[in-house]
Every structure is written in C-alpha cells, then in structure tokens.
Enzyme design. Sequence first.
Site, mmCIF file in Angstrom:
data_model
loop_
_atom_site.group_PDB
_atom_site.id
_atom_site.type_symbol
_atom_site.label_atom_id
_atom_site.label_comp_id
_atom_site.label_asym_id
_atom_site.label_seq_id
_atom_site.Cartn_x
_atom_site.Cartn_y
_atom_site.Cartn_z
ATOM 1 N N ASN A 11 0.862 -1.182 0.000
ATOM 2 C CA ASN A 11 0.000 0.000 0.000
ATOM 3 C C ASN A 11 0.899 1.233 0.000
ATOM 4 O OD1 ASN A 11 -1.836 2.007 0.471
ATOM 5 N ND2 ASN A 11 -2.363 1.386 2.557
ATOM 6 N N TRP A 12 0.990 1.875 -1.148
ATOM 7 C CA TRP A 12 1.921 3.006 -1.272
ATOM 8 C C TRP A 12 1.342 4.315 -0.745
ATOM 9 C CZ3 TRP A 12 4.083 2.042 -6.938
ATOM 10 C CH2 TRP A 12 4.973 0.969 -6.903
ATOM 11 N N LYS A 13 0.098 4.328 -0.386
ATOM 12 C CA LYS A 13 -0.534 5.543 0.153
ATOM 13 C C LYS A 13 -0.257 6.723 -0.783
ATOM 14 C CE LYS A 13 -0.265 3.329 4.571
ATOM 15 N NZ LYS A 13 -0.174 3.392 6.010
ATOM 16 N N HIS A 98 -9.763 0.943 4.482
ATOM 17 C CA HIS A 98 -8.479 1.074 5.187
ATOM 18 C C HIS A 98 -8.690 1.988 6.389
ATOM 19 C CE1 HIS A 98 -4.406 2.381 6.081
ATOM 20 N NE2 HIS A 98 -4.029 1.235 5.544
ATOM 21 N N GLU A 100 -7.083 4.370 7.549
ATOM 22 C CA GLU A 100 -6.900 5.808 7.309
ATOM 23 C C GLU A 100 -8.149 6.401 6.663
ATOM 24 O OE1 GLU A 100 -3.063 5.577 5.363
ATOM 25 O OE2 GLU A 100 -2.189 5.005 7.292
ATOM 26 N N GLU A 170 -6.029 -5.173 10.290
ATOM 27 C CA GLU A 170 -5.025 -4.147 10.528
ATOM 28 C C GLU A 170 -5.377 -3.398 11.808
ATOM 29 O OE1 GLU A 170 -2.704 -2.960 6.777
ATOM 30 O OE2 GLU A 170 -4.395 -1.623 6.998
ATOM 31 N N GLY A 176 1.835 2.167 10.820
ATOM 32 C CA GLY A 176 2.798 3.268 10.728
ATOM 33 C C GLY A 176 3.407 3.657 12.056
ATOM 34 N N SER A 213 2.794 -2.198 10.448
ATOM 35 C CA SER A 213 4.223 -2.236 10.787
ATOM 36 C C SER A 213 4.893 -3.571 10.474
ATOM 37 C CB SER A 213 4.444 -1.834 12.254
ATOM 38 O OG SER A 213 4.052 -0.490 12.447
ATOM 39 N N GLY A 234 2.672 -0.992 4.327
ATOM 40 C CA GLY A 234 2.827 0.394 3.886
ATOM 41 C C GLY A 234 4.297 0.761 3.806
ATOM 42 N N GLY A 235 4.831 1.278 4.904
ATOM 43 C CA GLY A 235 6.194 1.827 4.941
ATOM 44 C C GLY A 235 7.261 0.920 4.343
HETATM 45 P P1 PGA Z 1 2.469 0.238 7.678
HETATM 46 O O1 PGA Z 1 1.053 0.484 6.953
HETATM 47 O O2 PGA Z 1 3.029 -1.045 7.122
HETATM 48 O O3 PGA Z 1 3.287 1.438 7.310
HETATM 49 O O4 PGA Z 1 2.186 0.143 9.144
HETATM 50 C C1 PGA Z 1 0.178 -0.594 6.720
HETATM 51 C C2 PGA Z 1 -1.073 -0.089 6.063
HETATM 52 O O5 PGA Z 1 -1.470 1.048 6.314
HETATM 53 O O6 PGA Z 1 -1.722 -0.800 5.276
#
Ligand code: PGA
Length: 251
Positions: A11-13, A98, A100, A170, A176, A213, A234-235
């Site tokens: 997930n590149w956001k 998601h 977010e 999640e 994050g 994470s 994500g990260g």
């Molecule tokens: P993260 O994000 O790996 O940076 O914690 C995961 C996500 O938001 O899907």
Amino acid sequence: MSRRSLLYAANWKMHHGPAAARDFLSRFLNLTSPVADRRLWFFPPSISIAAACEASAGRQDVTIGAQNVHWEPKGPFTGELSLPLVAEAGARAVLIGHSERRHLFGETDEQVGRKLAAALKARVTPLVCVGETLAEREGGRTEAVVTRQIGSLLERITPGEWEKVVLAYEPVWAIGTGKNATPDDAAQVHELIRFEISRRGVAHRVPILYGGSVNQGNVLALLAREEVDGVLVGGASLEPDSWAELVGLGA
Ligand code: PGA
C-alpha cells in the site's frame, strides 16, 4: 516455509507518482521472478495505476489496485473515482475500508459495505480492512469492534460472493507506528474473523492478511501462523530493493 498460497500487498498511500511507480516496478520486477502460489499486489496512488499496469504487463503474479473508490458507478461526486474508472486504468483490485479512510476521512461501516458490494458488481477484487483502535483494544473491545465490522460486510453480500473477497486485519494502533501485533495477537483475531464468517454460512476459505508495521524482521514470524495468509504493508513496501527482499524471505 510451506507452499501454501501467500499474498503480499503493498500500500503506497500518497507516494510514487507515475514516473516513480514505473521506476519502482522495473527495478522490483528485475529483482524478483514469479513464484508459484505467491501473489504480489500493489496499491499505488490512483494517478499511477495506468503506469504501474504498463510497467508490470506480462507478470501474471502482479496485480495493480486502487486505494479507494466511490460506490456509485458515475455521477456528480467531485474528486471521487468510480470502480469503472479505476478498472479502465487497469486496476483489478481495490482497498476498501483502510483505517486511514475510516478514521481520517470518517468512512462508516455502511459506506465500507456499499463499496464492497460495488467492487464485486464491477468484478474488481476487494481487499477489505478491519481492525480496532488502541483505545478499543485497551478497553477490551477488540472482539466486539471486529465482529461489528465483519457483521456489516456480511449484511451486504451473499455467502457465495465471499469467494471473491480478501480481508485484512489491521489493528489501527499498529499502522505506521512501528508497533506490530504479535503473531499470537494476529492469529487470535484472524481466527475470530474466520469463525464469524463461517458461522454465517460462508464455506469458502477467505484469505486474511495481516497489516500494521510489517517489516523484514517480523514478516516470517507472522506468516508462520497458518491463520495469516499474507501481509498488507505500507512503509516497508516503498523501496524496491527492500520490498523485493521482504517478499523473497518466504519464497
Ligand atoms: P504500515 O502500513 O506497514 O506502514 O504500518 C500498513 C497499512 O497502512 O496498510
């Protein structure tokens, strides 16, 4: 690592425009070869979907998806993207609900349910996220929150339609933050989700990913649990060399 099917979703956001997405994929695809039973999904920003599709054309193990969509197929919704629009750009999957979206943009269970139904109708594979906040976990409400979120999805689609759905657990407090759920925490909630959907008549074994994470240091312990069918990252998915290393660890 066993040969069961694993899904790695990046997930590149709000990172990697079209040029960067192209560069990322050409480097990443050079570093990896298709592996049986390993699926690689990428969720770039919508503006980069077409470039990501072009850059990964020919790699059957790669799927490009959208990070969010509106449930209506068209209409006066300024700034929104519909499923037909992202599908035309090449998206074959879509992230739905998601955390977010739920917590920063106020998306409700009801809206998440509508998006799920719309994705299935448009034949775009939904990857639906559920998970509790830190306050909910500390208040002993993890089970209740996840059960409510799953329950609202169950109201929207028929048991047979679950064949086309992928879920991700999640925990919001793990996204994050560098704090990941332990493999035991993840396995426990994955089991709960599986129980909830099977007791409502869903016979198919819906893949359930863990996200929050995930990194090179913890991915193998998470995937070692049979309840965990893959990861949503994500990260740690933002740089091609280290993402190629991470997806190669379990191969
Ligand atoms: P993260 O994000 O790996 O940076 O914690 C995961 C996500 O938001 O899907």
